[in-house]
Scaffold this motif. Structure first.
Motif, PDB file in Angstrom:
ATOM      1  N   LEU A   3      -8.635 -14.098   9.629  1.00  0.00           N
ATOM      2  CA  LEU A   3     -10.066 -13.883   9.852  1.00  0.00           C
ATOM      3  C   LEU A   3     -10.447 -12.413   9.712  1.00  0.00           C
ATOM      4  CD1 LEU A   3     -10.698 -16.365  12.804  1.00  0.00           C
ATOM      5  CD2 LEU A   3     -11.357 -16.627  10.391  1.00  0.00           C
ATOM      6  N   MET A   4      -9.523 -11.512  10.018  1.00  0.00           N
ATOM      7  CA  MET A   4      -9.776 -10.090   9.769  1.00  0.00           C
ATOM      8  C   MET A   4      -9.998  -9.836   8.282  1.00  0.00           C
ATOM      9  SD  MET A   4      -6.931  -8.369  12.307  1.00  0.00           S
ATOM     10  CE  MET A   4      -7.119  -6.733  11.578  1.00  0.00           C
ATOM     11  N   GLY A   5      -9.182 -10.514   7.460  1.00  0.00           N
ATOM     12  CA  GLY A   5      -9.351 -10.369   6.020  1.00  0.00           C
ATOM     13  C   GLY A   5     -10.646 -10.972   5.528  1.00  0.00           C
ATOM     14  N   VAL A   6     -11.003 -12.142   6.060  1.00  0.00           N
ATOM     15  CA  VAL A   6     -12.263 -12.770   5.667  1.00  0.00           C
ATOM     16  C   VAL A   6     -13.438 -11.850   5.987  1.00  0.00           C
ATOM     17  CG1 VAL A   6     -13.832 -14.688   6.149  1.00  0.00           C
ATOM     18  CG2 VAL A   6     -11.380 -15.108   5.878  1.00  0.00           C
ATOM     19  N   LYS A   7     -13.357 -11.188   7.154  1.00  0.00           N
ATOM     20  CA  LYS A   7     -14.451 -10.318   7.585  1.00  0.00           C
ATOM     21  C   LYS A   7     -14.498  -9.010   6.804  1.00  0.00           C
ATOM     22  CE  LYS A   7     -16.250  -7.879  11.649  1.00  0.00           C
ATOM     23  NZ  LYS A   7     -16.011  -7.553  13.091  1.00  0.00           N
ATOM     24  N   ASP A   8     -13.334  -8.411   6.546  1.00  0.00           N
ATOM     25  CA  ASP A   8     -13.346  -7.050   5.996  1.00  0.00           C
ATOM     26  C   ASP A   8     -12.232  -6.823   4.985  1.00  0.00           C
ATOM     27  OD1 ASP A   8     -14.352  -4.465   5.748  1.00  0.00           O
ATOM     28  OD2 ASP A   8     -13.085  -3.670   7.347  1.00  0.00           O
ATOM     29  N   GLY A   9     -11.897  -7.850   4.195  1.00  0.00           N
ATOM     30  CA  GLY A   9     -10.868  -7.679   3.177  1.00  0.00           C
ATOM     31  C   GLY A   9     -11.415  -7.282   1.821  1.00  0.00           C
ATOM     32  N   LYS A  10     -12.743  -7.294   1.693  1.00  0.00           N
ATOM     33  CA  LYS A  10     -13.382  -6.918   0.431  1.00  0.00           C
ATOM     34  C   LYS A  10     -14.409  -5.824   0.693  1.00  0.00           C
ATOM     35  CE  LYS A  10     -12.659 -11.316  -1.963  1.00  0.00           C
ATOM     36  NZ  LYS A  10     -13.284 -12.459  -2.681  1.00  0.00           N
ATOM     37  N   PRO A  11     -13.920  -4.619   1.010  1.00  0.00           N
ATOM     38  CA  PRO A  11     -14.831  -3.521   1.336  1.00  0.00           C
ATOM     39  C   PRO A  11     -15.589  -3.025   0.108  1.00  0.00           C
ATOM     40  CG  PRO A  11     -12.607  -2.697   1.148  1.00  0.00           C
ATOM     41  CD  PRO A  11     -12.515  -4.190   1.018  1.00  0.00           C
ATOM     42  N   GLU A  12     -16.635  -2.266   0.344  1.00  0.00           N
ATOM     43  CA  GLU A  12     -17.367  -1.635  -0.752  1.00  0.00           C
ATOM     44  C   GLU A  12     -16.439  -0.648  -1.452  1.00  0.00           C
ATOM     45  OE1 GLU A  12     -20.850   0.223   0.745  1.00  0.00           O
ATOM     46  OE2 GLU A  12     -21.624  -1.598   1.711  1.00  0.00           O
ATOM     47  N   ALA A  13     -16.748  -0.369  -2.710  1.00  0.00           N
ATOM     48  CA  ALA A  13     -15.930   0.558  -3.488  1.00  0.00           C
ATOM     49  C   ALA A  13     -15.824   1.896  -2.765  1.00  0.00           C
ATOM     50  CB  ALA A  13     -16.542   0.758  -4.868  1.00  0.00           C
ATOM     51  N   GLY A  14     -14.622   2.429  -2.698  1.00  0.00           N
ATOM     52  CA  GLY A  14     -14.405   3.709  -2.049  1.00  0.00           C
ATOM     53  C   GLY A  14     -14.106   3.617  -0.571  1.00  0.00           C
ATOM     54  N   LYS A  15     -14.219   2.433   0.008  1.00  0.00           N
ATOM     55  CA  LYS A  15     -13.940   2.256   1.424  1.00  0.00           C
ATOM     56  C   LYS A  15     -12.657   1.450   1.616  1.00  0.00           C
ATOM     57  CE  LYS A  15     -18.696   2.664   3.067  1.00  0.00           C
ATOM     58  NZ  LYS A  15     -19.768   2.049   3.904  1.00  0.00           N
ATOM     59  N   VAL A  16     -12.068   1.584   2.798  1.00  0.00           N
ATOM     60  CA  VAL A  16     -10.828   0.889   3.119  1.00  0.00           C
ATOM     61  C   VAL A  16     -11.145  -0.330   3.968  1.00  0.00           C
ATOM     62  CG1 VAL A  16      -8.609   1.051   4.293  1.00  0.00           C
ATOM     63  CG2 VAL A  16      -9.482   3.007   2.992  1.00  0.00           C
ATOM     64  N   GLY A  17     -10.598  -1.471   3.584  1.00  0.00           N
ATOM     65  CA  GLY A  17     -10.838  -2.710   4.311  1.00  0.00           C
ATOM     66  C   GLY A  17      -9.703  -3.051   5.260  1.00  0.00           C
ATOM     67  N   ALA A  18      -9.732  -4.278   5.755  1.00  0.00           N
ATOM     68  CA  ALA A  18      -8.753  -4.740   6.735  1.00  0.00           C
ATOM     69  C   ALA A  18      -7.339  -4.670   6.173  1.00  0.00           C
ATOM     70  CB  ALA A  18      -9.079  -6.172   7.144  1.00  0.00           C
ATOM     71  N   GLN A  19      -6.406  -4.352   7.042  1.00  0.00           N
ATOM     72  CA  GLN A  19      -4.998  -4.297   6.667  1.00  0.00           C
ATOM     73  C   GLN A  19      -4.428  -5.712   6.630  1.00  0.00           C
ATOM     74  OE1 GLN A  19      -1.960  -1.021   7.854  1.00  0.00           O
ATOM     75  NE2 GLN A  19      -1.996  -2.462   9.552  1.00  0.00           N
ATOM     76  N   PRO A  20      -3.740  -6.096   5.555  1.00  0.00           N
ATOM     77  CA  PRO A  20      -3.205  -7.464   5.466  1.00  0.00           C
ATOM     78  C   PRO A  20      -1.834  -7.576   6.104  1.00  0.00           C
ATOM     79  CG  PRO A  20      -2.735  -6.301   3.446  1.00  0.00           C
ATOM     80  CD  PRO A  20      -3.493  -5.328   4.317  1.00  0.00           C
ATOM     81  N   GLU A  21      -1.370  -8.805   6.235  1.00  0.00           N
ATOM     82  CA  GLU A  21       0.048  -9.018   6.527  1.00  0.00           C
ATOM     83  C   GLU A  21       0.854  -8.444   5.361  1.00  0.00           C
ATOM     84  OE1 GLU A  21       2.457 -12.937   7.736  1.00  0.00           O
ATOM     85  OE2 GLU A  21       1.826 -12.904   5.652  1.00  0.00           O
ATOM     86  N   TRP A  22       2.009  -7.850   5.660  1.00  0.00           N
ATOM     87  CA  TRP A  22       2.840  -7.228   4.621  1.00  0.00           C
ATOM     88  C   TRP A  22       4.294  -7.586   4.899  1.00  0.00           C
ATOM     89  CZ3 TRP A  22       7.052  -4.117   4.392  1.00  0.00           C
ATOM     90  CH2 TRP A  22       7.328  -3.471   3.177  1.00  0.00           C
ATOM     91  N   PHE A  23       5.070  -7.770   3.851  1.00  0.00           N
ATOM     92  CA  PHE A  23       6.498  -8.046   4.054  1.00  0.00           C
ATOM     93  C   PHE A  23       7.312  -7.495   2.889  1.00  0.00           C
ATOM     94  CE2 PHE A  23       4.490 -11.819   2.214  1.00  0.00           C
ATOM     95  CZ  PHE A  23       5.222 -12.000   1.050  1.00  0.00           C
ATOM     96  N   TYR A  24       8.595  -7.308   3.174  1.00  0.00           N
ATOM     97  CA  TYR A  24       9.562  -6.790   2.209  1.00  0.00           C
ATOM     98  C   TYR A  24      10.500  -7.918   1.803  1.00  0.00           C
ATOM     99  CZ  TYR A  24      13.654  -4.064   0.595  1.00  0.00           C
ATOM    100  OH  TYR A  24      14.714  -3.554  -0.125  1.00  0.00           O
ATOM    101  N   LYS A  25      10.765  -8.062   0.517  1.00  0.00           N
ATOM    102  CA  LYS A  25      11.671  -9.112   0.045  1.00  0.00           C
ATOM    103  C   LYS A  25      13.004  -8.560  -0.434  1.00  0.00           C
ATOM    104  CE  LYS A  25      10.600 -12.834  -2.082  1.00  0.00           C
ATOM    105  NZ  LYS A  25      10.918 -13.791  -0.978  1.00  0.00           N
ATOM    106  N   GLY A  26      13.026  -7.326  -0.891  1.00  0.00           N
ATOM    107  CA  GLY A  26      14.293  -6.780  -1.358  1.00  0.00           C
ATOM    108  C   GLY A  26      14.091  -5.832  -2.524  1.00  0.00           C
ATOM    109  N   ASN A  27      15.193  -5.495  -3.184  1.00  0.00           N
ATOM    110  CA  ASN A  27      15.126  -4.614  -4.349  1.00  0.00           C
ATOM    111  C   ASN A  27      15.328  -5.418  -5.625  1.00  0.00           C
ATOM    112  OD1 ASN A  27      17.925  -5.026  -4.548  1.00  0.00           O
ATOM    113  ND2 ASN A  27      18.411  -3.109  -3.501  1.00  0.00           N
ATOM    114  N   GLY A  28      15.629  -4.726  -6.699  1.00  0.00           N
ATOM    115  CA  GLY A  28      15.727  -5.395  -7.991  1.00  0.00           C
ATOM    116  C   GLY A  28      16.828  -6.423  -8.097  1.00  0.00           C
ATOM    117  N   THR A  29      17.809  -6.374  -7.185  1.00  0.00           N
ATOM    118  CA  THR A  29      18.863  -7.388  -7.201  1.00  0.00           C
ATOM    119  C   THR A  29      18.327  -8.754  -6.797  1.00  0.00           C
ATOM    120  OG1 THR A  29      19.530  -6.961  -4.902  1.00  0.00           O
ATOM    121  CG2 THR A  29      20.605  -5.660  -6.619  1.00  0.00           C
TER     122      THR A  29
END
Length: 331
Positions: free
Chosen positions: A122-148
């Motif tokens: 819901l944070m993304g729905v509210k503020d995941g598409k900010p106006e140009a030049g502005k920073v929006g809501a931070q998403p979930e983020w995860f790491y999967k690995g390297n090139g291997t």
């Protein structure tokens, strides 16, 4: 101009990077043997990819379908040193993507009115598409690995022996090279299977990090330029000659709660991810997964993902690795 960048190995064992056309034909790009090398040349020359391809020139025509049938098509991006390629992703980014995740976590969070997943969505729905030049809501983020951890079309998606599940996630992945100036340069977008362990994640949301440490596969081609706002495709699971599960999936910003620019900002804001020469494969999420429909995958199942405007689909068989004995040595 949109290019379709494809990496193959010739029948003689030599690498080639190809410029594919909308009709499925492709020609070798002269003077380079990898997408990475082509991108580095374009960055150094301060040229677009299509302008750099024009400088390099095109050589012989290549039969991509034949190369696919012979297992000679590589992932469309790699790095000479796999440790300098990062595979990462963002979740809960697509409209509807919270539904399946919320079902998984409701039982464990029965006392709460909303799960953490739903709140983040819901944070993304509210503020995941900010106006140009502005920073929006931070998403979930995860790491999967390297090139291997990155595999190409037709290659096995190997699930470790300790995994509880191996399930597909059909997604778009952004492909980036970091220039010598520390700036990220997007090459384009590839079809991806962001393979995950949903059973492990379901048991405890704090195990999401563990559930994502799995391989990911990329489709045949990288589409340069901007991705269409509305991408529609199909995800299937084959068991032998039978399709045991099939469902449409959608992507593109019209179907997302975040803009790509906002997701890119929250990834590349970290200095760690702006190291010159590194490659990034960043998966942008999905709202569709067979696990949410109760499917239990088995060794030998084949995941198939197709989507316009990609000329080629992505197929990968599932296999579980033999048990690995891991011992820590004391020096």
């Amino acid at each position: 101009m949109t290019l379709r960048l494809i990496q193959i190995v010739t029948q003689e064992g030599e690498r080639r990077v190809l410029a594919g056309q909308d009709d499925g034909s492709a020609r070798a790009i002269n003077g380079v043997t990898s997408t990475y090398e082509l991108a580095r040349k374009a960055i150094a020359a301060k040229k677009s990819l299509d302008a750099q391809v024009a400088v390099q020139g095109l050589g012989e025509e290549v039969d991509v379908a034949l190369a696919l049938s012979e297992g000679r098509v590589l992932a469309p991006i790699d790095h000479p040193d796999a440790a300098h390629l990062h595979v990462t992703g963002t979740g809960l980014t697509h409209l509807g993507s919270a539904e399946g995740r919320d079902k998984m976590h409701k039982a464990a969070a029965a006392a709460e009115t909303q799960t953490d997943s739903m709140r983040m969505f819901l944070m993304g729905v509210k503020d995941g598409k900010p106006e140009a030049g502005k920073v929006g809501a931070q998403p979930e983020w995860f790491y999967k690995g390297n090139g291997t951890q990155l595999v190409g079309p037709g290659a096995e998606l190997q699930s470790p022996s300790f995994a509880e599940d191996g399930g597909e996630e059909p997604e778009m992945a952004g492909i980036y090279v970091i220039g010598d100036d520390g700036a990220p340069y997007r090459i384009g977008y590839a079809l991806a299977n962001e393979f995950s362990d949903h059973v492990t994640e379901k048991q405890n949301y704090l195990w999401l990090a563990h559930s994502k440490l799995r391989p990911a596969s990329l489709g045949v081609e990288i589409l340069t330029g901007e991705l269409p706002k509305d991408v529609r495709g199909t995800s299937r699971i084959w068991r032998g000659n039978e399709v045991i599960w099939e469902k449409p999936f959608i992507s593109g910003e019209d179907n997302m709660s975040h803009t790509f620019a906002n997701l890119e900002h929250h990834h590349f804001k970290y200095d760690l991810f702006r190291q010159p020469g590194d490659v990034h494969v960043h998966c942008f999420g999905t709202a569709t997964a067979s696990f949410a429909d109760g499917v239990q995958t088995k060794d030998g199942d084949v995941f198939e993902i197709t989507a316009a405007p990609y000329a080629y689909g992505l197929r990968n068989p599932l296999i579980t690795r033999a048990e690995e004995k891991v011992a820590v040595n004391v020096l």
